[in-house]
Design an enzyme around this catalytic site. Structure first.
Site, PDB file in Angstrom:
ATOM      1  N   HIS A   1      79.752  83.950-111.051  1.00  0.00           N
ATOM      2  CA  HIS A   1      81.026  83.013-111.121  1.00  0.00           C
ATOM      3  C   HIS A   1      80.888  81.588-110.885  1.00  0.00           C
ATOM      4  CE1 HIS A   1      81.152  84.437-106.664  1.00  0.00           C
ATOM      5  NE2 HIS A   1      80.737  83.098-106.780  1.00  0.00           N
TER       6      HIS A   1
ATOM      7  N   HIS B   1      70.645  82.188-105.576  1.00  0.00           N
ATOM      8  CA  HIS B   1      70.945  80.819-105.698  1.00  0.00           C
ATOM      9  C   HIS B   1      71.081  80.164-104.244  1.00  0.00           C
ATOM     10  CE1 HIS B   1      75.063  82.438-106.119  1.00  0.00           C
ATOM     11  NE2 HIS B   1      75.744  81.249-105.816  1.00  0.00           N
TER      12      HIS B   1
HETATM   13  C1  DHB Z   1      77.895  77.573-107.805  1.00  0.00           C
HETATM   14  C2  DHB Z   1      77.587  78.831-107.536  1.00  0.00           C
HETATM   15  C3  DHB Z   1      78.631  79.709-107.020  1.00  0.00           C
HETATM   16  O1  DHB Z   1      78.431  81.067-106.692  1.00  0.00           O
HETATM   17  C4  DHB Z   1      79.557  78.955-106.331  1.00  0.00           C
HETATM   18  O2  DHB Z   1      80.640  79.840-105.793  1.00  0.00           O
HETATM   19  C5  DHB Z   1      79.971  77.846-106.699  1.00  0.00           C
HETATM   20  C6  DHB Z   1      78.910  76.984-107.272  1.00  0.00           C
HETATM   21  C7  DHB Z   1      76.890  76.680-108.374  1.00  0.00           C
HETATM   22  O3  DHB Z   1      75.675  77.421-108.758  1.00  0.00           O
HETATM   23  O4  DHB Z   1      77.236  75.327-108.891  1.00  0.00           O
HETATM   24 FE    FE Z   2      80.135  81.913-105.273  1.00  0.00          FE
END
Ligand code: DHB
Ligand code: FE
Length: 278
Positions: A12, A192
């Site tokens: 997202h 991430h």
């Molecule tokens: C990003 C990923 C996320 O899940 C989020 O909530 C905000 C930013 C990103 O990868 O930039």
């Molecule tokens: Fe997020």
């Protein structure tokens, strides 16, 4: 009784909203991500769910660090999107399904999940972008029930607890006295980490194993503690708890409609998955 047609999950990342607004779906950077969606939209066109129950995490729009519920369920007639500070377009309000919300809340409290009930709830990119990706229409055609899981501020609920929450939500939907079709969403992930020493951390091997497990061995990820999961997938990759809750709602046997995995968008490993309830 209501019927669960299947489950959907997607990353997202806010910049997806910017890409949609600028029409960049065919741009070489974005195409491998957006190409994951047409086969799923085709399946949705055939199965025609009426309602989407969405497991997601708020990022500071509706809940901030001063008040952080572990689990919160929306029970509103409408959910407004608002400026989250990412510069992405604000989407029109999403229609709620208060009857189903209250049915789920009553069932969860009876099953000893002491949830926060929200008769007003702002929804951020984790709720709005997945709906926009699966239903690109100007106004989202499905009714919605937001179920927010704290993946942001420790202590976080365990993977096991989130899976059980999903199971309880699934039981609630299946016992709802309605002939509507329901699809269950989980948003966020996959691996991430946006800040700190490990910013940019991605774990493709774990992501792919997690994706496989959701199809054939859904409880696999519940063997890990939150700290083990954060170590593997990063501080924001832990959003995969939303995927696990979604999977818990579907019951034991599912078949795969479509999946996609692409690295990176922003600093994030992106996954998309659609499962049909057998
Ligand atoms: C990003 C990923 C996320 O899940 C989020 O909530 C905000 C930013 C990103 O990868 O930039
Ligand atoms: Fe997020």
């Amino acid at each position: 009784m209501a019927h669960i047609v299947g489950g959907l999950a997607t990353s997202h990342i806010p910049s997806i909203g910017g890409a949609i607004a600028k029409g960049l779906q065919q741009d070489p950077y974005w195409k491998p991500f957006f190409d994951g969606f047409p086969p799923i939209r085709e399946w949705l066109g055939k199965t025609k769910p009426d309602v989407a129950v969405v497991f997601y995490n708020d990022h500071g729009l509706n809940f901030f660090l001063d008040k952080m519920p572990t689990f919160a369920v929306g029970a509103a007639a409408h959910y407004n999107n608002a400026d989250e500070g990412w510069g992405i377009p604000t989407l029109p309000p999403f229609k709620g399904a208060p009857d189903l919300s209250w049915h789920i809340i009553n069932h969860l409290v009876e099953k000893e999940f002491d949830v926060v009930t929200c008769q007003e709830m702002l929804v951020d990119h984790a709720f709005t972008l997945p709906l926009k990706l699966f239903w690109p229409d100007d106004v989202c055609p499905v009714l919605t029930v937001p179920v927010c899981i704290n993946t942001v501020q420790f202590p976080l609920p365990s993977a096991k607890r989130c899976y059980k929450l999903g199971q309880a939500v699934g039981d609630a939907i299946r016992s709802w006295d309605s002939d509507l079709n329901v699809v269950v969403l989980g948003t966020g992930g996959l691996s991430h980490q946006l800040d700190g020493e490990r910013a940019g951390h991605i774990n493709k091997a774990f992501d792919l194993e997690f994706l496989e497990s959701l199809k054939h061995n859904p409880e696999w990820a519940t063997q890990f503690s939150i700290h083990e999961l954060v170590e593997k997938v990063g501080t924001q990759g832990i959003e995969l708890l939303n995927w696990l809750a979604m999977r818990g709602a579907l019951g034991q046997t599912v078949s795969t409609v479509h999946q996609n995995y692409h690295i990176p968008i922003s600093n994030t490993a992106t996954g998309v998955l659609a499962l049909q309830v057998a």
